[in-house]
Write an enzyme that holds these catalytic residues in place. Structure first.
Site, PDB file in Angstrom:
ATOM      1  CD  GLU A 134      44.967  71.875  31.848  1.00  0.00           C
ATOM      2  OE1 GLU A 134      44.074  71.029  32.309  1.00  0.00           O
ATOM      3  OE2 GLU A 134      45.959  71.501  31.252  1.00  0.00           O
ATOM      4  CB  ALA A 142      51.464  75.418  32.037  1.00  0.00           C
ATOM      5  CD  GLU A 176      47.850  69.703  27.968  1.00  0.00           C
ATOM      6  OE1 GLU A 176      48.242  70.456  28.508  1.00  0.00           O
ATOM      7  OE2 GLU A 176      46.959  69.865  26.968  1.00  0.00           O
ATOM      8  N   GLY A 193      49.429  70.540  31.891  1.00  0.00           N
ATOM      9  CA  GLY A 193      50.517  70.158  30.877  1.00  0.00           C
ATOM     10  C   GLY A 193      51.385  69.119  31.370  1.00  0.00           C
TER      11      GLY A 193
HETATM   12  C1  3H9 Z   1      48.166  74.120  32.314  1.00  0.00           C
HETATM   13  O1  3H9 Z   1      49.073  73.070  32.609  1.00  0.00           O
HETATM   14  C2  3H9 Z   1      48.052  74.566  30.797  1.00  0.00           C
HETATM   15  C3  3H9 Z   1      48.407  73.594  29.731  1.00  0.00           C
HETATM   16  O2  3H9 Z   1      47.410  72.824  29.705  1.00  0.00           O
HETATM   17  C4  3H9 Z   1      48.699  74.373  28.452  1.00  0.00           C
HETATM   18  C5  3H9 Z   1      49.779  75.279  28.423  1.00  0.00           C
HETATM   19  C6  3H9 Z   1      50.039  75.583  26.930  1.00  0.00           C
HETATM   20  N1  3H9 Z   1      52.653  76.584  38.514  1.00  0.00           N
HETATM   21  O3  3H9 Z   1      49.151  73.525  46.197  1.00  0.00           O
HETATM   22  P1  3H9 Z   1      50.632  73.473  46.935  1.00  0.00           P
HETATM   23  C7  3H9 Z   1      52.971  76.263  43.603  1.00  0.00           C
HETATM   24  S1  3H9 Z   1      47.597  74.978  33.712  1.00  0.00           S
HETATM   25  C8  3H9 Z   1      53.183  77.407  39.428  1.00  0.00           C
HETATM   26  O4  3H9 Z   1      50.679  74.354  48.093  1.00  0.00           O
HETATM   27  P2  3H9 Z   1      50.259  70.719  47.373  1.00  0.00           P
HETATM   28  C9  3H9 Z   1      52.047  76.827  44.534  1.00  0.00           C
HETATM   29  O5  3H9 Z   1      51.634  78.075  44.248  1.00  0.00           O
HETATM   30  C10 3H9 Z   1      48.204  74.161  35.123  1.00  0.00           C
HETATM   31  N2  3H9 Z   1      53.256  77.194  40.634  1.00  0.00           N
HETATM   32  O6  3H9 Z   1      51.026  71.899  47.124  1.00  0.00           O
HETATM   33  C11 3H9 Z   1      52.781  76.634  45.620  1.00  0.00           C
HETATM   34  O7  3H9 Z   1      53.687  77.917  45.676  1.00  0.00           O
HETATM   35  P3  3H9 Z   1      54.037  78.438  47.258  1.00  0.00           P
HETATM   36  C12 3H9 Z   1      47.484  73.146  35.548  1.00  0.00           C
HETATM   37  C13 3H9 Z   1      52.650  76.068  41.089  1.00  0.00           C
HETATM   38  O8  3H9 Z   1      51.202  69.721  47.466  1.00  0.00           O
HETATM   39  C14 3H9 Z   1      53.596  75.506  45.609  1.00  0.00           C
HETATM   40  O9  3H9 Z   1      53.822  75.026  44.215  1.00  0.00           O
HETATM   41  N3  3H9 Z   1      47.964  72.582  36.812  1.00  0.00           N
HETATM   42  C15 3H9 Z   1      52.002  75.254  40.160  1.00  0.00           C
HETATM   43  O10 3H9 Z   1      49.232  70.745  48.413  1.00  0.00           O
HETATM   44  C16 3H9 Z   1      53.194  74.049  46.386  1.00  0.00           C
HETATM   45  O11 3H9 Z   1      51.722  74.076  45.859  1.00  0.00           O
HETATM   46  C17 3H9 Z   1      47.096  72.742  37.810  1.00  0.00           C
HETATM   47  O12 3H9 Z   1      46.482  73.416  37.824  1.00  0.00           O
HETATM   48  C18 3H9 Z   1      52.039  75.566  38.898  1.00  0.00           C
HETATM   49  N4  3H9 Z   1      51.365  74.703  37.826  1.00  0.00           N
HETATM   50  O13 3H9 Z   1      49.534  70.469  45.804  1.00  0.00           O
HETATM   51  C19 3H9 Z   1      47.849  72.320  39.077  1.00  0.00           C
HETATM   52  N5  3H9 Z   1      51.418  74.190  40.815  1.00  0.00           N
HETATM   53  O14 3H9 Z   1      54.934  77.514  47.884  1.00  0.00           O
HETATM   54  C20 3H9 Z   1      47.859  73.330  40.214  1.00  0.00           C
HETATM   55  C21 3H9 Z   1      51.583  74.604  42.482  1.00  0.00           C
HETATM   56  O15 3H9 Z   1      54.929  79.602  46.568  1.00  0.00           O
HETATM   57  N6  3H9 Z   1      48.462  72.698  41.427  1.00  0.00           N
HETATM   58  N7  3H9 Z   1      52.454  75.685  42.437  1.00  0.00           N
HETATM   59  O16 3H9 Z   1      52.887  79.045  47.948  1.00  0.00           O
HETATM   60  C22 3H9 Z   1      47.996  72.247  42.291  1.00  0.00           C
HETATM   61  O17 3H9 Z   1      46.690  71.728  42.124  1.00  0.00           O
HETATM   62  C23 3H9 Z   1      48.753  71.783  43.334  1.00  0.00           C
HETATM   63  O18 3H9 Z   1      49.725  72.803  43.692  1.00  0.00           O
HETATM   64  C24 3H9 Z   1      49.570  70.102  43.541  1.00  0.00           C
HETATM   65  C25 3H9 Z   1      50.402  70.191  44.854  1.00  0.00           C
HETATM   66  C26 3H9 Z   1      48.352  69.230  43.712  1.00  0.00           C
HETATM   67  C27 3H9 Z   1      50.244  69.990  42.151  1.00  0.00           C
END
Ligand code: 3H9
Length: 706
Positions: A130, A68, A110, A107
């Site tokens: 999450e 998400a 999911e 998500g």
């Molecule tokens: C969910 O899914 C809820 C659902 O179950 C239900 C819904 C109803 N959204 O970390 P990085 C941005 S909850 C928005 O440096 P990497 C991040 O802020 C979600 N932005 O890269 C950064 O921005 P900026 C569950 C996001 O390669 C840029 O992307 N998911 C999101 O080291 C690069 O990120 C998570 O918790 C996002 N979901 O790592 C995953 N994700 O460049 C959270 C990233 O402006 N994300 N950004 O600073 C991560 O763990 C890591 O970002 C990921 C990439 C492993 C994906």
């Protein structure tokens, strides 16, 4: 999330009879409202298109989907909701395959779970993180995953937020196939064609049977509940995850989805979610210092460490673990031998815990060299001085470094308090000098304060950030002042704790009140762990310059005069009769406190735990505001990250200044003014706090101005 491409948020392309839907929202293809709308429309149109026999979901660029869009949390929800999109995928009458490369998280996973088949490329990472954001999987994950892989494995994944690799996911039955191709499109098309060829049809995860053996499942849920009660005390989302899985076991799928939604929304509304999401973004924002945008780092392969004490050895281990070549320097052979022993001890402890093999230790130590001759640093790209906290000693080391190091080498001081400008100014190359404040144990603690003196070149600062990345540390940029961000604020709230102790609260009550708030230890436990002698020496050093009007609590001095320095001497505020883990309250300490109260003419009064917290936090927040006001921290979020990663501040509260926003800045100011009635000098409200309250703003409003 900003759109960086002209491509549509979901691209549809027909490959013969397979419709490929590509999620396209770089960098992680988060499921923003645009993506959700486009995905729903694409699924619907596929249903009506007779040329489409199967659907293939892939992600553009490196990742399948990071979940998400976290930036939408806390905003007004925009339809379609993700659970509805996910449901439509699972309901498809034509088989849907998800081909995963990079990450499928939250998500994103999911969506893949709602697909009828899953292929992962080796190198893919799958997880439901999450919980780390104070949430639960809210798009069917809590209902589909246990049905697919059983309650125990599903709970383990959802409660830890851990990411699985493709092979583990295959073993668990989370994916059907690990693809060898290097593109998800190719692997996914190959799998889909095979599927169609053998007549494989729709297969819905909600019909999977891994929960059918009720008793085993219930035992797994109970075990998880007990574990959460012990390990995640006070956190909402782990409890809700367990409740959602229990519903999956006991109720029909649709009812489970409804319960999941209810629990998800409760988590979404909680201050814990706000704190954890703030921490997530703040950890990424701290990387964006002005110098990292403006300058390129210098090369960084060879590192020198001067001083093999606890800090130096820890720093050397951190650098070795990052694959760097390390040269350790000490003043003579016995000190050098001790330094090497300190390094080896860290690895031997890992071997004895079964976390490292002797061969791995030897391979790592091959990158270590040790010498008493500074000349061996002549090729080092960066040298970290980690001798004891004394300006003359440090300047002497730096004079040697100035003499031997190559042009362009970064010269760093690991200091917790000292004025790095004075070190820089004593050299012929002040622009190469920077402060790197590691936290003990340096190979474990995540925080690295990057202390930026006046004359430092931007590329030297950028190199320090690059070092932090290699060492997997969380860097925070700090200006020069006594104690930088963290220790400067610590000094103030420690005084607030000392005042409360002298005024009537016991150190044990104060520690308990702060543990209840979520700190792993209270301030007096921390003092015992760190060793009282260091603070004692600092107080003696500063005695001459202390404001004579300032309140000074002498209790710590009385303990130090007895040689009670904490854990290492067997007693401090606590008694450690059976080693460091056996802390017990000490009646003699309480007697000393009573005597000191009498000496100071104080009649002790009763403190409630909420009042202890109110005073402690007000002191921390007020000095945090001063640190931001003076530009020592770039933004409030830098203070938050410093405290989360260096001082045990509970992550789910988002750091002291995020906590202040949630508590309400007018109330913080009112508290300070109330306390100022007794001690106006100590409780002088920070000008920044006053300004923010006058403008009706909060700290977060300053987080976005750089
Ligand atoms: C969910 O899914 C809820 C659902 O179950 C239900 C819904 C109803 N959204 O970390 P990085 C941005 S909850 C928005 O440096 P990497 C991040 O802020 C979600 N932005 O890269 C950064 O921005 P900026 C569950 C996001 O390669 C840029 O992307 N998911 C999101 O080291 C690069 O990120 C998570 O918790 C996002 N979901 O790592 C995953 N994700 O460049 C959270 C990233 O402006 N994300 N950004 O600073 C991560 O763990 C890591 O970002 C990921 C990439 C492993 C994906």
């Amino acid at each position: 999330m900003s759109r960086e491409t002209a491509l549509p948020p979901v691209e549809s392309a027909l490959h013969e009879n397979i419709l490929v839907l590509t999620l396209n929202n770089p960098p992680v293809n988060a499921l923003s409202v645009e993506v959700r709308c486009a995905l729903l429309a694409a699924i619907d149109s596929a249903a009506d298109n007779p040329a489409v026999e199967a659907l293939l979901l892939v992600g553009a660029e490196r990742h399948f989907c990071g979940g998400a869009d976290i930036r939408e949390f806390g905003q007004t929800p925009q339809p379609p909701a993700l659970p509805d999109v996910v449901k439509r995928i699972e309901d498809s009458a034509k088989p849907v395959v998800a081909a995963i490369q990079g990450v499928a998280l939250g998500g994103g996973l999911e969506i893949a779970l709602a697909a009828h088949y899953r292929v992962a490329l080796s190198g893919a990472r799958l997880g439901l993180p999450e919980v780390l954001l104070g949430l639960l999987p809210g798009a069917g994950g809590t209902q589909r995953l246990p049905r697919l892989i059983g309650a125990q494995a599903a709970l383990e994944l959802m409660l830890s937020g851990r990411q699985l690799n493709a092979e583990e996911a295959l073993k668990l039955g989370l994916v059907d196939h690990v693809g060898e191709a290097d593109q998800a499109l190719i692997a996914g098309l190959a799998y889909s064609r095979q599927l169609l060829a053998k007549g494989g049809g729709v297969r819905r995860t909600r019909d999977a049977q891994a929960l059918s053996e009720q008793e085993t499942q219930r035992a797994a849920i109970e075990a998880a509940r007990q574990q959460v009660a012990q390990k995640s005390r006070g956190l909402l989302s782990p409890q809700h995850i367990i409740q959602a899985v229990e519903t999956a076991l006991d109720h029909a799928f649709e009812d489970g989805l409804r319960e999941e939604r209810r629990l998800f929304l409760e988590c979404l509304d909680s201050p814990q979610r706000t704190g954890l999401v703030h921490a997530f973004f703040a950890e990424r924002e701290v990387l964006k210092a002005p110098e990292t945008r403006a300058a390129m780092p210098r090369p960084l392969d060879q590192v020198g460490v001067v001083g093999g004490g606890t800090m130096g050895a820890g720093i050397a281990v951190a650098a070795l673990d990052a694959g760097l070549l390390v040269t350790l320097i000490e003043r003579d052979q016995p000190a050098l031998a001790r330094g090497c022993e300190n390094i080896e001890k860290v690895y031997d402890a890992l071997i004895s815990k079964g976390r490292l093999s002797a061969a791995e230790k030897n391979a790592t130590l091959e990158r270590l060299s040790a010498s008493t001759d500074y000349q061996t640093l002549d090729q080092a790209d960066l040298v970290i001085e980690a001798v004891f906290e004394d300006m003359a000693a440090k300047q002497a080391v730096f004079a040697e470094l100035d003499r031997v190091c190559k042009a362009g080498a970064v010269l760093a001081s690991n200091t917790s308090y000292l004025d790095i400008n004075l070190i820089a100014d004593s050299l012929s190359r002040p622009s190469d000098v920077i402060g790197l404040h590691f936290f003990s144990p340096a190979n474990i603690m995540k925080l690295l304060e990057i202390v930026v003196p006046d004359k430092v070149a931007p590329e030297v600062v950028a190199t320090a950030f690059a070092l932090a990345k290699k060492l997997r540390k969380v860097p925070v940029r700090a200006g020069v002042c006594d104690g930088f961000i963290g220790n400067r604020i610590l000094a103030v709230y420690r005084q607030a704790a000392d005042h409360m102790m002298e005024d009537g609260a016991s150190p044990y009550q104060i520690d308990q009140a702060l543990r209840d708030f979520g700190f792993p230890m209270g301030p007096f436990q921390v003092a015992d762990l760190a060793g009282g002698d260091i603070g004692w020496a600092t107080r003696q050093r500063k005695a001459a310059t202390r404001d004579p009007r300032a309140r000074y609590v002498q209790i710590a001095d009385r303990l130090c005069e007895r040689g009670w320095f904490g854990q290492k001497t067997g007693r401090g505020y606590y008694l450690y009769a059976q080693g460091p883990r056996s802390a017990s309250q000490d009646p003699e300490v309480l007697a000393i406190i009573d005597t000191e109260r009498a000496r100071a003419g104080i009649t002790p009064r009763v403190f409630s735990n909420p009042e202890i917290l109110r005073r402690y936090m007000a002191a921390m927040i007020n000095e945090g505001a001063n640190v931001v006001h003076e530009g020592i921290a770039l933004r409030p979020l830098d203070v938050d990250i410093t405290f989360i990663h260096g001082y045990g501040f509970p992550r789910h509260r988002g750091g002291p200044l995020k906590y202040a926003d949630q508590y309400g800045l007018p109330q913080v100011l009112a508290d300070i003014r109330e306390f100022a009635e007794e001690d106006p000098l100590f409780w002088t409200a920070s000008p920044l706090l006053v300004q923010l309250v006058e403008r009706g703003e909060n700290f977060d409003s300053l987080n976005h101005s750089h």
